[in-house]
Scaffold this active site. Structure first.
Site, mmCIF file in Angstrom:
data_model
loop_
_atom_site.group_PDB
_atom_site.id
_atom_site.type_symbol
_atom_site.label_atom_id
_atom_site.label_comp_id
_atom_site.label_asym_id
_atom_site.label_seq_id
_atom_site.Cartn_x
_atom_site.Cartn_y
_atom_site.Cartn_z
ATOM 1 N N ASN A 9 0.879 -1.169 0.000
ATOM 2 C CA ASN A 9 0.000 0.000 0.000
ATOM 3 C C ASN A 9 0.912 1.213 0.000
ATOM 4 O O ASN A 9 1.427 1.631 1.033
ATOM 5 C CB ASN A 9 -0.905 -0.020 1.233
ATOM 6 C CG ASN A 9 -1.893 1.141 1.254
ATOM 7 O OD1 ASN A 9 -1.780 2.083 0.480
ATOM 8 N ND2 ASN A 9 -2.856 1.076 2.154
ATOM 9 N N ARG A 87 -2.650 -1.902 -3.492
ATOM 10 C CA ARG A 87 -3.796 -0.998 -3.396
ATOM 11 C C ARG A 87 -3.580 0.160 -4.366
ATOM 12 O O ARG A 87 -2.513 0.772 -4.406
ATOM 13 C CB ARG A 87 -3.907 -0.444 -1.984
ATOM 14 C CG ARG A 87 -5.024 0.591 -1.840
ATOM 15 C CD ARG A 87 -4.792 1.522 -0.684
ATOM 16 N NE ARG A 87 -5.857 2.511 -0.564
ATOM 17 C CZ ARG A 87 -5.678 3.708 -0.001
ATOM 18 N NH1 ARG A 87 -4.504 4.054 0.472
ATOM 19 N NH2 ARG A 87 -6.683 4.554 0.070
ATOM 20 N N HIS A 176 -12.357 4.203 -0.398
ATOM 21 C CA HIS A 176 -12.381 3.279 0.748
ATOM 22 C C HIS A 176 -13.191 2.028 0.438
ATOM 23 O O HIS A 176 -13.690 1.354 1.341
ATOM 24 C CB HIS A 176 -12.972 3.959 1.998
ATOM 25 C CG HIS A 176 -12.167 5.100 2.512
ATOM 26 N ND1 HIS A 176 -12.749 6.304 2.890
ATOM 27 C CD2 HIS A 176 -10.831 5.246 2.714
ATOM 28 C CE1 HIS A 176 -11.806 7.127 3.313
ATOM 29 N NE2 HIS A 176 -10.633 6.511 3.211
ATOM 30 N N ARG A 237 -9.222 17.653 5.471
ATOM 31 C CA ARG A 237 -10.049 17.935 4.301
ATOM 32 C C ARG A 237 -11.401 18.493 4.726
ATOM 33 O O ARG A 237 -11.990 18.046 5.700
ATOM 34 C CB ARG A 237 -10.265 16.664 3.474
ATOM 35 C CG ARG A 237 -9.008 16.138 2.824
ATOM 36 C CD ARG A 237 -9.271 14.839 2.088
ATOM 37 N NE ARG A 237 -8.256 13.846 2.418
ATOM 38 C CZ ARG A 237 -8.349 12.556 2.146
ATOM 39 N NH1 ARG A 237 -9.425 12.079 1.553
ATOM 40 N NH2 ARG A 237 -7.390 11.734 2.483
ATOM 41 N N GLU A 381 -8.126 -3.993 5.381
ATOM 42 C CA GLU A 381 -7.961 -3.819 3.941
ATOM 43 C C GLU A 381 -6.854 -4.705 3.392
ATOM 44 O O GLU A 381 -6.952 -5.223 2.271
ATOM 45 C CB GLU A 381 -7.670 -2.347 3.635
ATOM 46 C CG GLU A 381 -8.840 -1.423 3.949
ATOM 47 C CD GLU A 381 -8.459 0.038 3.885
ATOM 48 O OE1 GLU A 381 -8.706 0.660 2.831
ATOM 49 O OE2 GLU A 381 -7.922 0.560 4.880
#
Length: 394
Positions: A9, A87, A176, A237, A381
């Site tokens: 990742n 990923r 996600h 964000r 994940e």
């Protein structure tokens, strides 16, 4: 013959990795390379319960991969790697599932870089470096966006000229997806529901955050859009903001469009509201001590999350459960309690003792005896990437 999967990742300045046995679902080795591109880059590896931290002589992504190989060899694990799974954040509309990597796939991922300029180039670095280091192994890419490709048109289209969608791919993609897919399936198991007959909202809450409505195991709506900036309040964000604010902020601060986008991505969210930190733990501690900005940040975060969860239920035939996951979702009993309290009109209730106990890896049901369930599920994940990779290669 081993079937262990090396999961990569890759971020712009970090590289997370794990060696996972897809049959036992055990992580044999995990680690993280940080500060890549800087002189003080280092790698942390955990094996058999022991952590080791090593400075990187070559402080870039290639150096991190070489350090991973050295770590694998030092523990006699290198020859046990059967395939590599990666990923990738953005797959556009071309990828609706995980896929084997070839030159065409690499070109398509590169083409999607304009949709995720902060993510896809870093993901590509990881892919190219891994191919150089493991030239004989099959490699697979798992896309954050793929799970959301089941959204209907009325959920993913923006109300802009259709030519922007047809010619430039302007639409809502969502992110996600690997986490939402894993967590919704685990939640159905906990509830004793068939996944193909379930209606679940998953809230993946971390420095990046999104919620998704998942009906019968398929994503039907989500909060993130064309980019990971849309939707919930996040660490740095802004989440949803009036598009007209871009021009106004730019004019007031003398910023061009890139400058405004940078401000909304890196200086906003919990950090901007609290004027203190993007770390939820620091904000909760400061709020408890009376810091007004921290309390404001928590209140806005929770209100916007509750509002979005309620909106997502429109796309479901019913609501079986709201599920919290991610670093914040799995550990902040305060945020979970605030959100569930605001969703009482949907019938959600809180078991305070269960909620307070669901931290530091402990998961389970945190709702009362009546109404839809509220759950904490620990996401994984890396395991999903390993399982997808094994299915395509082993």
């Amino acid at each position: 013959m081993s079937n262990n999967i090396l999961v990569i990742n890759c971020g712009s300045s970090s590289l997370k990795f794990a060696l996972i046995n897809p049959q036992t679902q055990e992580a044999l080795l995990t680690g993280l390379a940080e500060k890549l591109g800087h002189a003080d880059a280092y790698i942390t590896a955990k094996y058999d319960g022991v952590k080791e931290v090593t400075q990187l002589d070559e402080g870039n992504h290639a150096g991190a991969m070489h350090a991973i190989i050295a770590t694998l060899k030092a523990r006699d694990l290198f020859d046990q790697v059967a395939a590599v799974g990666h990923r990738v954040v953005h797959g556009g509309e071309n990828f609706k599932a995980s896929t084997l990597i070839d030159e065409h796939v690499i070109a398509e991922v590169e083409a999607c870089a304009k949709l995720a300029p902060l993510h896809n180039p870093a993901n590509l670095l990881g892919i190219r470096t891994a191919i150089e280091c493991f030239p004989t192994l099959k490699q697979v890419v798992v896309f954050d966006t793929a799970f959301h490709q089941t959204m209907p048109e009325h959920a993913y289209l923006y109300a802009v000229p259709m030519a922007l969608y047809r010619e430039h791919g302007v639409r809502r993609y969502g992110f996600h997806g690997t986490s939402h897919r894993y967590v919704s399936a685990e939640a159905a198991k906990v509830l004793g529901l068939p996944l193909e007959n379930s209606a679940i909202v998953v809230a993946h809450l971390g420095n990046g955050a999104s919620a998704a409505a998942i009906l019968n195991g398929k994503s039907v709506d989500t909060t993130m859009g064309l980019t990971p900036l849309e939707g919930l309040v996040m660490g740095t964000r802004s989440g949803d903001i009036d598009p007209g604010a871009h021009a106004y902020i730019g004019a007031q601060l003398g910023l061009d469009l890139d400058g405004v986008t940078d401000l909304l991505n890196k200086q906003s969210g919990l950090l901007g509201l609290s004027e203190l930190s993007n770390d939820c733990r620091e904000i909760e501690d400061a709020a408890a001590a009376g810091h007004k900005g921290a309390l404001l940040a928590l209140n806005v975060f929770c209100y916007r999350l509750a509002k979005q969860i309620a909106a997502l239920t429109v796309s479901l035939s019913r609501l079986d459960a709201v599920v919290f996951t991610g670093g914040i979702g799995e550990n902040s009993s305060i945020i979970r309690a605030k959100v569930i309290a605001q969703l009482g009109f949907l019938g959600l209730t809180l078991d305070a003792a269960a909620n307070n106990a669901a931290i530091r890896g402990k998961a389970g049901k945190i709702s009362g005896a009546t109404g839809p369930s509220a759950l904490v599920v620990n996401t994984n994940e890396e395991l999903m990437i390993a399982l997808d990779t094994a299915a395509l290669t082993v």
